[in-house]
Structures are given as structure tokens and as C-alpha cells.
Write an enzyme that holds these catalytic residues in place. Structure first.
Site, PDB file in Angstrom:
ATOM      1  N   HIS A  84      -6.829  -9.578   3.401  1.00 38.03           N
ATOM      2  CA  HIS A  84      -5.739 -10.223   4.149  1.00 38.03           C
ATOM      3  C   HIS A  84      -6.278 -11.362   5.013  1.00 38.03           C
ATOM      4  O   HIS A  84      -5.643 -12.401   5.146  1.00 38.03           O
ATOM      5  CB  HIS A  84      -5.039  -9.207   5.059  1.00 38.03           C
ATOM      6  CG  HIS A  84      -4.073  -8.317   4.343  1.00 38.03           C
ATOM      7  ND1 HIS A  84      -2.909  -8.776   3.775  1.00 38.03           N
ATOM      8  CD2 HIS A  84      -4.083  -6.984   4.116  1.00 38.03           C
ATOM      9  CE1 HIS A  84      -2.256  -7.771   3.220  1.00 38.03           C
ATOM     10  NE2 HIS A  84      -2.950  -6.667   3.411  1.00 38.03           N
ATOM     11  N   ASP A 132      -1.657   4.904   8.794  1.00 42.26           N
ATOM     12  CA  ASP A 132      -1.402   3.768   7.905  1.00 42.26           C
ATOM     13  C   ASP A 132      -0.963   4.298   6.530  1.00 42.26           C
ATOM     14  O   ASP A 132      -1.076   5.486   6.232  1.00 42.26           O
ATOM     15  CB  ASP A 132      -2.661   2.897   7.806  1.00 42.26           C
ATOM     16  CG  ASP A 132      -2.341   1.510   7.249  1.00 42.26           C
ATOM     17  OD1 ASP A 132      -1.166   1.084   7.289  1.00 42.26           O
ATOM     18  OD2 ASP A 132      -3.267   0.840   6.767  1.00 42.26           O
ATOM     19  N   SER A 189       0.816  -1.216   0.000  1.00 42.80           N
ATOM     20  CA  SER A 189       0.000   0.000   0.000  1.00 42.80           C
ATOM     21  C   SER A 189       0.850   1.267   0.000  1.00 42.80           C
ATOM     22  O   SER A 189       0.410   2.308  -0.482  1.00 42.80           O
ATOM     23  CB  SER A 189      -0.909   0.034   1.228  1.00 42.80           C
ATOM     24  OG  SER A 189      -1.814  -1.031   1.184  1.00 42.80           O
ATOM     25  N   ASP A 226      -9.185  -4.065   2.203  1.00 37.80           N
ATOM     26  CA  ASP A 226      -7.880  -4.725   2.215  1.00 37.80           C
ATOM     27  C   ASP A 226      -7.742  -5.692   3.399  1.00 37.80           C
ATOM     28  O   ASP A 226      -7.243  -6.800   3.244  1.00 37.80           O
ATOM     29  CB  ASP A 226      -6.806  -3.634   2.287  1.00 37.80           C
ATOM     30  CG  ASP A 226      -5.413  -4.187   2.473  1.00 37.80           C
ATOM     31  OD1 ASP A 226      -4.911  -4.841   1.548  1.00 37.80           O
ATOM     32  OD2 ASP A 226      -4.822  -3.972   3.550  1.00 37.80           O
ATOM     33  N   GLU A 272     -10.574   6.962   1.961  1.00 35.96           N
ATOM     34  CA  GLU A 272     -10.154   5.573   1.746  1.00 35.96           C
ATOM     35  C   GLU A 272     -11.093   4.573   2.409  1.00 35.96           C
ATOM     36  O   GLU A 272     -11.372   4.674   3.609  1.00 35.96           O
ATOM     37  CB  GLU A 272      -8.739   5.353   2.294  1.00 35.96           C
ATOM     38  CG  GLU A 272      -8.244   3.935   2.017  1.00 35.96           C
ATOM     39  CD  GLU A 272      -6.948   3.574   2.735  1.00 35.96           C
ATOM     40  OE1 GLU A 272      -6.120   2.888   2.130  1.00 35.96           O
ATOM     41  OE2 GLU A 272      -6.768   3.966   3.903  1.00 35.96           O
ATOM     42  N   HIS A 327      -4.017  -1.833  -5.081  1.00 38.60           N
ATOM     43  CA  HIS A 327      -3.671  -3.206  -5.463  1.00 38.60           C
ATOM     44  C   HIS A 327      -4.847  -4.084  -5.093  1.00 38.60           C
ATOM     45  O   HIS A 327      -5.772  -3.631  -4.419  1.00 38.60           O
ATOM     46  CB  HIS A 327      -2.429  -3.700  -4.694  1.00 38.60           C
ATOM     47  CG  HIS A 327      -2.607  -3.551  -3.214  1.00 38.60           C
ATOM     48  ND1 HIS A 327      -3.367  -4.431  -2.458  1.00 38.60           N
ATOM     49  CD2 HIS A 327      -2.221  -2.567  -2.363  1.00 38.60           C
ATOM     50  CE1 HIS A 327      -3.403  -4.011  -1.218  1.00 38.60           C
ATOM     51  NE2 HIS A 327      -2.731  -2.873  -1.119  1.00 38.60           N
TER      52      HIS A 327
HETATM   53 ZN    ZN Z   1      -3.216  -1.417   0.153  1.00 39.47          ZN
END
Ligand code: ZN
Ligand code: NAG
Ligand code: NAG
Length: 575
Positions: free
Chosen positions: A338, A188, A137, A334, A329, A376
Site C-alpha cells: 500500500h 484486522d 483482505s 500488504d 499472517e 491478493h
Molecule cells: Zn489483504
């Protein structure tokens, strides 16, 4: 420090971070020069080239256009402008199929009913970083913030170790107001890349300091809403995860920030109509809980935060000739990737889609553009899964996702806390039946959960994914191209683009000079070591540390792909 409830065996910053396999090993591709038929090819190539040139010359002469000039002279538009840039962290094309089909199923909608995002698809983005075909990221967001490629782990820093000016900084210096809205930690990678410069994304304490103005450019942020409070609290305070005793919340308040930290504080903002900037809202110690687990009386949603940001920034720029730059965001799409948790993910994507629709509506009635893309894909998500040796069925089951009322992350946290007598019943009834709506859990699945009491999130998620016949190829990221969505005015991003084109579009739309910002950062932010080499010490621990953590330090690269080192044998095979 309270640990993030991420559905993995490690914290989100670790699993998503540079420490964890920064460089994916890639087999070396030797390009052998072709020896046969080269002259024929060259001849044909020259002929084709001349013909193409002829067509271009004719086209240019006919249209009166200069070669290389923009196809539409109206870009960028004149006058006051606003940009909202949305990032769906980790959302690949399959997430759209999965979520769209899920909604159609639960609402009984016909096939043709799509998400708001679907209706505004304009192109795709290629995501590789300088150091890997699979970006993280940090490198992904640096492509958006600086319009430049860098290495995995870089927070708006280039492979040569120098800082690069960001769209947000350039906008602020040009007179725009600026804002960040996220559902993960404000420190982040994605929000950090717009508002800080550090060599390693794990330097979140330093990122927090820079976001509040403690770096060469001073205060660049007017509004920030999200999670990640722990990096702003002194280490003497409960709920802090800072290494030092700086109280950044108090420092922000001294600088004039309005600070809110809970639902009541959020509600006092009156949807953004009672806000004075600068505004800092930190609503969770780390991540804001998943949409599927979030209690709206405790935490604002992404959409509600975006509403506050739009209203507050619009009001603050009402009498200005400049509008604002806002980054929003959907951070935790994401995290669900994960965690390989499809039920959590569809609700994160829906929350993002709802926010996109709100912002698009605002943009359409103002002098503004909206661009939305992902940094991504995460998880290598597949809308199919072969469960047995027999030839697979062509299907997956959205009903399984619809039955889930909690994420695997939530259930794993509940289980970790459990200390009662009947553990099996707790797992089967309270967690899996009540939390997932799954009535046929198998003995070996329960055993697998019990074998990972500290963090059984992956084991919980697998129970859902298998039944839904949803596949995952990794708990990390993948290299697939991701979608670009845009409002009217973003036509330049049609088609397949490099991720850096997205960042450059944002800068060009606002007519920002990123190079100028880079020059200021270098000039004001340079210090010299005793050896005389330039060093940007304020950017924190350096590339040496990245190198030390690389598993093959001798061949460590941040500006080229690494090569295959027999990695196949390096790890115990996962079954
Ligand atoms: Zn990311
Ligand atoms: C808190 O930070 C100070 C430095 O500001 C440090 O000396 C101290 O050891 C830290 N305490 C803890 C418990 O980490
Ligand atoms: C969903 O839940 C219902 C009732 O709780 C149950 O009857 C059904 O079998 C579940 N569906 C799936 C796919 O697990």
C-alpha cells in the site's frame, strides 16, 4: 488514540477497507452470441465430449475408482492432525522475484539460490470476490475461513447478510486447539475472518469482543498473538481506540486468559514452553513496526511469535486425540505494498520466509500440513520501471533497497514530529541520507516531502522506488493470481485454484463440518426485528451502510460486478 504509522494518507483499515472504493468499476462486457459456424462447433463439441467421456469411463473402470472420488484414498489421513495456515497478505509473484534477487545481491549468492517459499511452490490462487475482480483482505480471508466467496468488506458474512462458519470455529468445536498469530491488529480483516462475523471490517471493537467469546459460539480462540491492543482497552485508558468503556483485557483475564503486552511479557513465555492457554499477547497499540524498523528489544518478530504458538499449542494438545489449527499472517507485506515501499517489503517477505521455514520444519516431523498463500497482491508491483520517455533500460537495482535502513513510514513519522530550525538539512541528511542511504536527492523531491508534512510516506517511498527502478500501479490491491505453497500432504492444491478451494482444503483435511457451524451461528445468533425479517444484530452495522457509501448507490451490488459509470472522468488524474 494513537494513529497507526501506516505509510499512507489514511489509516490501514481505511485504505484497505470497504469505505474506499468498495467496488472497482468495470466496463460492461456484452457477450454477443456467435452466429457463424455454431452448428459445426456444436457437432465438433458433441464428438469431443463423447470421446472424452469414453476415455473417462475406461479410466474409471480400469482403476476401479468412482467418478468424482478423490484421486488418493489416503486423504484425509487418519489419526491426530494439525494444520498451520499461513497468509502472506498482499504478496504477489513479483514480491518473490524482488526479495529473492535482493537476498542474492546482499549476500553475494548465485542465481540458483532461492527462498524457502520458492522450494515449496505448488500452485496459484484466483482471488476475485463476489463484488469485484479486485478483492480486499476481508473477502479474501472469508474465502479461506469459510471456503465461500463474499463481498469486499465482509468478515465471514455472505452477500445475503448471514454468517458463515469458519475453519477455526469448526476446529474448536471438533476438539482442536486454535491460534492466530499476526503482525498487524488482531482485529484486522484476516485474523478477524477466522474468529468473528461482522458485516463491515471497520467494526473492529465488535470484532475484538467476538474474538474473546462475546458472540453466539462463545470462546473459540485459545491463543492470539499480534498487535491491535487499542481495540481491547477501555476508552478511559491511554492508548485506547475503543468507542466504549469496556475493558476487554480485564474481561479476558477474568475468563482465565494469560495476558502479555510487551517484550518482557513475551520473553516470560519461554518460547511457548511456559504457557497456559488461553493466551492473549498484544504487543503494539496498532501494527507491530515493520521488520526494517522493529527493535527486537521492544517487539517480538513473526518468527518468534510462531515459535511460541507452535510450542504452546503442541504442549496443550499433547494428550489429546486432536491437534490444533493455527493461522499465521505476515500482515505487513500488504502495508509495504500500500505504501509502495520496496525496501520495507523485502524485509517483510524475508521475515515471512523465515517463519515459513520454521513452521515447515515442524510440520515435517509431525502429523501436520502447512499451506501458505496470499489473499491478493498489493501495489501492482513491477520489477521494472520506465522513468523517462526514452526507451527503458532492462534492469532494476537491488542495491538501492539494500542501502535503506528504515521504511518510508518511519521516516514520515520522524518528519511529522520535526520542529527544529533547518528543515531542509533534516530531510536531506537525517532522513534521506541516513535512513535511505540515498545521496542524490533532488530539490523537487524535497519540495514534495515538504508539501505533505502530515504524511510524506508516499513521497519518501517514491524516492527509493524510482532509484531502484521498481514500479507500482496502485496504492491499493490488484487482481493477479497469487502463489500457493504447501508441505507434503497438500498435493490437492497443485495447479490453479479458486481461493475458496484453499479454505475447503483446510476443512477437508481436518474433516470439519462448516455447514454445521453455520447452522449453529444462525440458530443461536438470530434475532427478529419488529418487521419480522431475520436480522443478525450482533454482526453490527449492515449492508445499508455499505450501500450508502457506494458512489453509485442505485447500482450497488455485493453479489455481482458493478459496471462502468464514466469513472475515468470522476477523479482528477494522478500524474
Ligand atoms: Zn489483504
Ligand atoms: C466512553 O464510552 C462510554 C460508553 O461506554 C461513552 O458514554 C463515552 O462517551 C466514551 N467516552 C469517550 C471519551 O469517547
Ligand atoms: C549506498 O550507500 C553508499 C554509502 O553510504 C553510497 O556510496 C552508494 O552510492 C549508495 N548506493 C546507492 C545505490 O544509493
Amino acid at each position: 488514540m494513537s494513529e497507526p504509522l501506516l505509510s499512507s494518507r489514511r489509516s490501514s483499515s481505511e485504505i484497505d477497507g470497504p469505505e474506499d472504493g468498495l467496488l472497482r468499476r468495470e466496463p460492461k462486457r456484452h457477450r454477443k452470441p456467435e452466429r457463424h459456424g455454431d452448428w459445426i462447433k456444436i457437432g465438433l463439441g458433441v464428438w469431443a465430449g463423447l470421446a472424452t467421456l469414453g476415455v473417462i469411463v475406461v479410466a474409471v473402470v480400469c482403476s476401479g475408482m468412482k467418478p468424482g472420488s478423490a484421486p488418493d484414498a489416503s486423504f484425509p489421513p487418519k489419526g491426530k492432525r494439525n494444520v498451520v495456515f499461513m497468509v502472506s497478505d498482499g504478496m504477489g509473484p513479483t514480491s518473490l522475484h524482488m526479495t529473492r534477487s535482493f537476498v542474492q545481491h546482499v549476500k553475494g549468492l548465485p542465481w540458483g539460490e532461492t527462498l524457502s517459499l520458492d522450494k515449496n511452490l505448488i500452485g496459484t490462487s484466483r482471488t476475485r470476490s463476489t463484488s469485484s475482480l479486485v478483492t480486499d483482505s476481508a473477502a479474501g480471508a472469508t474465502a479461506f475461513s469459510c471456503g465461500l466467496k463474499s463481498y469486499n468488506g465482509a468478515i465471514s458474512v455472505l452477500p445475503d447478510g448471514s454468517p458463515c462458519g469458519t475453519v477455526l470455529e469448526a476446529a474448536k468445536l471438533a476438539g482442536y486447539k486454535t491460534g492466530l498469530v499476526v503482525t498487524t491488529r488482531l482485529t484486522d480483516a484476516t485474523p478477524a475472518c477466522f474468529s468473528a462475523h461482522v458485516n463491515l471490517r471497520s467494526e473492529e471493537d465488535r470484532i475484538a469482543e467476538q474474538q474473546l467469546g462475546d458472540y453466539p459460539l462463545g470462546l473459540m480462540l485459545d491463543l492470539a498473538l499480534g498487535g491491535g491492543r487499542c481495540h481491547f482497552l477501555a476508552n478511559t485508558t491511554a492508548g485506547s481506540c475503543r468507542a466504549d468503556s469496556r475493558d476487554l483485557v480485564a474481561e479476558a483475564q477474568e475468563k482465565g486468559f494469560k495476558y502479555v503486552s510487551d517484550r518482557a511479557g513475551f520473553d516470560s513465555l519461554g518460547k511457548g514452553n511456559h504457557v497456559s492457554l488461553p493466551l492473549l499477547g498484544l504487543f503494539a497499540p496498532t501494527d507491530i513496526p515493520y521488520e526494517l524498523d522493529r527493535k527486537s528489544e521492544d517487539y517480538p518478530s513473526l518468527d518468534e511469535m510462531a515459535e511460541v504458538a507452535l510450542n504452546a499449542l503442541e504442549a496443550a494438545t499433547k494428550d489429546s486425540e486432536h491437534g490444533f489449527f493455527l493461522m499465521v499472517e505476515g500482515s505487513r507485506i500488504d502495508h509495504a505494498g500500500h505504501g509502495n515501499d520496496p525496501a520495507a517489503q523485502v524485509h517483510e517477505v524475508l521475515a515471512y520466509d523465515k517463519t515459513f521455514a520454521r513452521i515447515l520444519k515442524w510440520v515435517e516431523s509431525h502429523d501436520a500440513v502447512l499451506v501458505s498463500t496470499s489473499d491478493h497482491e498489493t501495489g501492482g508491483l513491477a520489477a521494472a520501471r520506465q522513468l523517462h520517455e526514452a526507451y527503458p533500460e532492462y534492469l532494476w537495482y537491488p542495491q538501492v533497497l539494500a542501502n535503506a535502513s528504515h521504511s518510508s513510514e518511519y521516516l514520515a513519522a520522524q518528519y511529522k514530529e520535526f520542529s527544529g530550525e533547518d528543515e531542509d538539512t533534516f530531510i536531506r541528511k537525517t532522513l534521506i541520507e541516513d535512513g535511505f542511504g540515498i545521496l542524490d536527492v533532488a530539490d523537487d523531491e524535497v519540495e514534495k516531502i515538504k508539501a505533505h508534512k502530515d504524511n510524506a510516506a508516499w513521497a519518501f517511498a517514491d524516492i527509493v522506488s524510482r532509484r531502484a527502478q521498481i514500479g507500482w500501479s496502485t496504492h491499493g490491491h490488484s487482481g493477479v493470481d497469487v502463489n500457493i505453497y504447501g508441505s507434503k500432504g497438500t498435493e490437492r492444491l497443485r495447479g490453479n485454484h479458486e481461493n475458496t478451494d484453499v479454505g475447503r482444503f483446510l476443512a477437508e483435511y481436518l474433516e470439519l463440518d462448516l455447514d454445521k457451524v453455520t447452522a449453529i451461528l444462525k440458530q443461536k445468533g438470530v434475532s427478529r426485528t419488529s418487521t419480522g425479517s431475520p436480522e443478525y444484530s450482533w454482526m453490527g452495522r449492515g449492508l445499508e451502510e455499505l450501500k450508502a457509501n457506494a458512489h453509485d448507490a442505485a447500482n450497488f451490488h455485493i453479489d455481482a460486478l458493478d459496471s462502468y459509470h464514466g469513472d475515468f472522468k470522476r477523479h482528477v488524474h494522478m500524474l
